[in-house]
Scaffold this active site. Sequence first.
Site, mmCIF file in Angstrom:
data_model
loop_
_atom_site.group_PDB
_atom_site.id
_atom_site.type_symbol
_atom_site.label_atom_id
_atom_site.label_comp_id
_atom_site.label_asym_id
_atom_site.label_seq_id
_atom_site.Cartn_x
_atom_site.Cartn_y
_atom_site.Cartn_z
ATOM 1 C CG HIS A 211 -1.990 -1.068 1.115
ATOM 2 N ND1 HIS A 211 -1.851 -2.315 1.684
ATOM 3 C CD2 HIS A 211 -3.191 -1.079 0.476
ATOM 4 C CE1 HIS A 211 -2.925 -3.043 1.425
ATOM 5 N NE2 HIS A 211 -3.748 -2.313 0.696
ATOM 6 C CG ASP B 261 -8.108 -3.303 2.271
ATOM 7 O OD1 ASP B 261 -7.583 -2.179 2.316
ATOM 8 O OD2 ASP B 261 -7.932 -4.092 1.317
ATOM 9 C CD GLU C 45 -14.957 -2.753 -1.788
ATOM 10 O OE1 GLU C 45 -15.478 -3.807 -2.206
ATOM 11 O OE2 GLU C 45 -13.763 -2.449 -1.992
ATOM 12 C CG ASP D 149 -18.949 -2.233 -11.188
ATOM 13 O OD1 ASP D 149 -18.258 -3.234 -10.957
ATOM 14 O OD2 ASP D 149 -18.892 -1.581 -12.255
ATOM 15 C CB ALA D 150 -14.755 0.809 -9.762
ATOM 16 C CG ASP E 87 -6.065 -1.526 -3.270
ATOM 17 O OD1 ASP E 87 -5.466 -2.482 -3.800
ATOM 18 O OD2 ASP E 87 -6.241 -1.417 -2.049
#
Length: 547
Positions: free
Chosen positions: A300, A322, A342, A376-377, A396
């Site tokens: 990260h 996360d 997310e 959904d991205a 990510d």
Amino acid sequence: MLEAPASPTAAPPSSEDAAPGPPGPRAGRPLVLAAVFVCAACGLVYELQLVALASYLIGDSVTQASVVLAVMVFAMGVGSLLAKRLRRRAAVGFGLLEAVLALVGGCSGLALHASFAWLGGARHTLVVLSLVTGVLIGAEIPLLMTLIQRVSPRARQDADGTVADLFAADYVGALVGGLAFPFVLLPWLGQLTGALLTGVVNAVVGGAIVLWLFARDLSGRERLLLVCVNAAVLGLLAVAALLVEDFERAARHAVYGAHVRVAVRTSVQEVVLTGTRHGPPDLYLDGRLRISGGDGYRYHQALVHPAMRGRHTRVLVLGGGDGLAAREVLRYADVAHVTVVEVDPGVVRLARTDPALARLNAHAYDDPRLRVVHADAFRWLRTAPRTAPYDVVVADLPHPGSTAGAKLHSQEFYGLTARVLAAGGRLAVHAGPVAARPSVYWTVEATLRAAGFATRPYAVTDRPTGPAGGPGRAPDGSARPPRDWGLLLAAPASSRRPGPPALAPAPGAPARDAPTQGALAAAARRAERTRVPALPPSTLTHPRYGR
């Protein structure tokens, strides 16, 4: 369906054509068609369950769906040929066939999951289950055709109409089964229990239709055999349903080790958290290690901090439920706004509430600068407002080699991402492991360039350490192999800035272990050594990412 009255001069039907079951021909024909409907619905549930579970366990849903469909359709043809040997004893043959299909189809999920958990692989088991299930399903229609001709004299006189009725009931049943699996069985019962319940329905309907409608076709010994076989199958399915939770718990321990703290099935994926409550956790999504709490911080930090070199007032994190990418972004005091997109609310909920995971992400979700969007991205980017563009976008997202990740690493996706970037903005992309799959990594790089980005490839490696069953260790206690992350720093190419962005630490990076200039230069050389030239970009219509 009503029968036409018999002609007064017509010869009386023979004993073979006469309705053998108590309901008679008028009721018998609809009952057989109802059995066709139920059998078709159950068969499609077995098929979809194998596809879904194999995609989850093995990955690459396109490959798994192709394998299951191809093998099963071939096996159905074999089953149709083999059913010719049972036509003389069609009633008892169909009853036994449905009992075996109910047992095999109902327990196929358990068998596939057990193969993955204890044998280390599920591909061969998938092929065998698809083959056996396909043979049994393929044998149904020929036997049902024989039975409907026996129960209804008209069926022999109108063979074309009977075939049309059979296939109509079969297709409608398949429609109901296909809709019931994702909207009823999967969300309410789960894959394993849903398949077991389908097996129970299959066995009950198959046994009942034979024992009631064709009782006169069966000898006393055959009736006893069918009753005993169906009772045994129903008993086995019931016991399996009662033990599903114990089975899932044992399978998780076999896959993840003994330290499984949280295991939930969200609407999107299975989320498993391992480790002790007070130690750094490991997070698995659909059976794949997503973060290693003891060592994954390097990933990260290497993903986020080079992209923060320059203006970074507004930051967009795609994926990263996360909270670990957001943790690194929020370390910068001059960041004013962070949006996390997310798709899975369950991951965000766990990142907020689990003490170990919340401690690992530094309680990023409690920061007032952060806003979460559950979407959904790809879809979100299509409708995202452009009035307030982002200085930095951190992608990510899932591995590009998976089917879910392929869409999120397409030329169209990166084109949408460029529309929300401010002038001079940067994009950081996780493109999968470099050493294991260099062609996948360099396809992502080619796709970014095709979308109008200038790129700077670099790769970060890590050798995890830790106690057996904990961070850095496999469930059997052995050390995990070194992990490597292929990363890409990109910026929209323009006449003002035609070259790639500088790969360097952000001035005043607050992270203690943020990558240095020397480490980033070494990471760039490491990636360059794996370069695969002349790769085409990946698009929605021509995905280029293999497993």
